[in-house]
Design a protein around this motif. Structure first.
Motif, mmCIF file in Angstrom:
data_model
loop_
_atom_site.group_PDB
_atom_site.id
_atom_site.type_symbol
_atom_site.label_atom_id
_atom_site.label_comp_id
_atom_site.label_asym_id
_atom_site.label_seq_id
_atom_site.Cartn_x
_atom_site.Cartn_y
_atom_site.Cartn_z
ATOM 1 N N ILE A 1 103.952 58.968 -15.733
ATOM 2 C CA ILE A 1 103.951 59.207 -14.291
ATOM 3 C C ILE A 1 103.607 57.902 -13.575
ATOM 4 C CG2 ILE A 1 102.836 60.458 -12.398
ATOM 5 C CD1 ILE A 1 102.171 62.673 -14.408
ATOM 6 N N LEU A 2 104.436 57.542 -12.608
ATOM 7 C CA LEU A 2 104.209 56.328 -11.828
ATOM 8 C C LEU A 2 103.726 56.630 -10.410
ATOM 9 C CD1 LEU A 2 107.438 54.366 -12.860
ATOM 10 C CD2 LEU A 2 105.161 54.267 -13.907
ATOM 11 N N GLY A 3 104.124 57.770 -9.871
ATOM 12 C CA GLY A 3 103.734 58.105 -8.507
ATOM 13 C C GLY A 3 103.837 59.594 -8.242
ATOM 14 N N LEU B 1 97.247 67.023 -7.502
ATOM 15 C CA LEU B 1 96.194 66.725 -8.477
ATOM 16 C C LEU B 1 96.514 67.354 -9.826
ATOM 17 C CD1 LEU B 1 93.042 67.269 -6.224
ATOM 18 C CD2 LEU B 1 94.287 65.146 -6.656
ATOM 19 N N TRP B 2 97.121 68.524 -9.808
ATOM 20 C CA TRP B 2 97.521 69.202 -11.051
ATOM 21 C C TRP B 2 98.579 68.387 -11.776
ATOM 22 C CZ3 TRP B 2 101.353 73.621 -11.887
ATOM 23 C CH2 TRP B 2 101.069 74.333 -13.059
ATOM 24 N N PHE B 3 99.518 67.847 -11.022
ATOM 25 C CA PHE B 3 100.576 67.034 -11.618
ATOM 26 C C PHE B 3 100.066 65.649 -12.042
ATOM 27 C CE2 PHE B 3 103.719 69.343 -8.598
ATOM 28 C CZ PHE B 3 103.822 70.412 -9.477
ATOM 29 N N GLY B 4 99.279 65.023 -11.190
ATOM 30 C CA GLY B 4 98.888 63.629 -11.399
ATOM 31 C C GLY B 4 97.694 63.425 -12.303
ATOM 32 N N GLY B 5 96.822 64.428 -12.412
ATOM 33 C CA GLY B 5 95.645 64.296 -13.263
ATOM 34 C C GLY B 5 94.415 63.862 -12.490
ATOM 35 N N ASN B 6 93.425 63.376 -13.196
ATOM 36 C CA ASN B 6 92.157 62.996 -12.588
ATOM 37 C C ASN B 6 92.334 61.822 -11.630
ATOM 38 O OD1 ASN B 6 90.743 64.962 -14.024
ATOM 39 N ND2 ASN B 6 90.416 63.585 -15.756
ATOM 40 N N LYS C 1 105.391 70.986 -14.257
ATOM 41 C CA LYS C 1 104.180 70.706 -15.034
ATOM 42 C C LYS C 1 104.492 70.654 -16.532
ATOM 43 C CE LYS C 1 99.677 70.390 -15.843
ATOM 44 N NZ LYS C 1 98.941 69.127 -15.608
ATOM 45 N N LYS C 2 105.339 71.565 -17.010
ATOM 46 C CA LYS C 2 105.731 71.584 -18.429
ATOM 47 C C LYS C 2 106.426 70.278 -18.807
ATOM 48 C CE LYS C 2 108.532 74.336 -21.680
ATOM 49 N NZ LYS C 2 109.560 73.330 -22.012
ATOM 50 N N LEU C 3 107.331 69.819 -17.958
ATOM 51 C CA LEU C 3 108.042 68.565 -18.234
ATOM 52 C C LEU C 3 107.079 67.388 -18.287
ATOM 53 C CD1 LEU C 3 111.164 69.053 -15.922
ATOM 54 C CD2 LEU C 3 111.081 69.286 -18.419
ATOM 55 N N LEU C 4 106.089 67.390 -17.404
ATOM 56 C CA LEU C 4 105.099 66.313 -17.390
ATOM 57 C C LEU C 4 104.233 66.348 -18.645
ATOM 58 C CD1 LEU C 4 103.944 66.425 -13.660
ATOM 59 C CD2 LEU C 4 105.567 64.831 -14.702
ATOM 60 N N ASN C 5 103.827 67.550 -19.047
ATOM 61 C CA ASN C 5 103.005 67.677 -20.255
ATOM 62 C C ASN C 5 103.757 67.173 -21.490
ATOM 63 O OD1 ASN C 5 100.913 68.763 -18.802
ATOM 64 N ND2 ASN C 5 101.359 70.888 -19.344
ATOM 65 N N GLU C 6 105.064 67.401 -21.497
ATOM 66 C CA GLU C 6 105.892 66.973 -22.628
ATOM 67 C C GLU C 6 106.281 65.492 -22.530
ATOM 68 O OE1 GLU C 6 109.181 69.602 -22.271
ATOM 69 O OE2 GLU C 6 108.152 71.311 -23.196
#
Length: 334
Positions: free
Chosen positions: A145-147, A190-195, A134-139
């Protein structure tokens, strides 16, 4: 150090994980356990040196209880939670939050009205691997994110359902593998991918056609608001409980969690980024992960300090919205 006075409502297997985590937190002390099954009551009485009470309504007005953990079967989460919230008790609720979005939204409204902390147990968000991903995604370390992919393949034999008066039933469990076993996997997606923008899925009863009313298999396709595609598959029909797989495909790499390891796949290279050192005790199944203690300690710190170091029950509604659409076989655009 101030300690919170804690009651647990529900004496099933997951309650013992909570009890051990409460002890290890250093911030809570058990006041009582509520359990109405005579056999479980006797077992709990002999195992823990606290009173075991049969009806939770007996403790609603007790001033010596600061926090209540709800670890009961799914179908009575809402009624019990609502009663305690209206009596201004801070709550930690096992998944699923409720069996309907309407009930969940009522709990959120009542929590805000009564100024109490109410959290949901999505402990896998706090695993080292999940938190680091999650930290890496936020940064945006590896770009957009593609998938997002989530796969769960576990095993639940007929005895798992037949030994219970609520599992495998529509009215009490609320569904099968989707709302019970795979809800943590869906929450992480959902936490990783968002809404979510669009979800389309289906449920199936492939094996235990006579023993249960609920599904043993589910698949879904998701489009997130950021344009990423999601695929989700879960079944209770495999030969054993294999490791859940979660993957996020980014522009400059693929982040994959499996077998308690987070790996980066990029340019034909594989790099181990983080690893969960799972420590199993007699109560803690491997599928629970290691993070109940972290979650409970953070929640207690929030109650003591009025901080927000917990997973608010609002987060519990996100997975319920997707689950409800899949169960209703609706293709939903938000």
């Amino acid at each position: 150090m101030q300690k919170l006075r804690v009651a647990i409502v529900g004496g099933g297997s997951i309650s013992k994980v909570h009890i051990e985590a409460i002890k290890d937190s250093g911030l809570g002390e058990m006041v009582c356990i509520v359990e109405n099954d005579p056999e479980k009551t006797e077992e709990l009485s002999s195992e823990y040196s606290v009173p075991v009470i049969q009806n939770y309504k007996e403790i609603l007005n007790r001033e010596d209880i600061d926090v209540v953990h709800i670890t009961t079967p799914h179908y009575n989460h809402y009624e019990i939670a609502l009663d305690f919230i209206r009596h201004r008790k801070n709550l930690l609720i096992e998944k699923p939050l409720t069996l309907s979005i309407k009930e969940a939204e009522t709990l959120v409204e009542e929590s805000e009205k009564n100024d109490v902390c109410t959290a949901i147990v999505y402990q896998n968000r706090l695993n080292k691997t999940s938190a680091y991903l999650k930290k890496l995604l936020n940064e945006e370390k590896y770009g957009k994110i593609l998938g997002v992919k989530g796969i769960l393949a576990w095993c639940r034999e007929p005895e798992y359902y037949l030994g219970s008066d609520w599992k495998g039933t529509i009215d009490k469990e609320g569904g099968g593998v989707l709302i019970n076993q795979a809800i943590h996997t869906l929450d992480l997606m959902l936490w990783f991918g968002g809404n979510v923008k669009i979800v389309k899925g289906s449920v199936h009863k492939n094996r235990l056609t006579n023993e249960i009313e609920v599904e043993d298999t589910v698949e879904a396709f998701i489009i997130f608001e950021n344009g990423a595609k999601g695929i989700f598959y879960a079944t209770n029909n495999y030969s054993y409980d294999s490791s859940v797989e979660l993957e996020v495909h980014c522009e400059r790499g693929i982040l994959n969690i499996k077998n308690n390891k987070l790996r980066l796949f990029s340019d034909d290279e594989e790099v181990l980024l983080a690893e969960e050192n799972f420590t199993k005790n007699e109560f803690n199944k491997k599928c629970y992960g290691n993070s109940h203690e972290t979650l409970i300690k953070g929640f207690y710190e929030s109650v003591l300090g009025k901080t927000k170091n917990y997973i608010d029950i609002k987060e519990g509604i996100k997975a319920l919205k997707v689950i409800e659409k899949i169960y209703n076989k609706e293709e939903k655009t938000w």
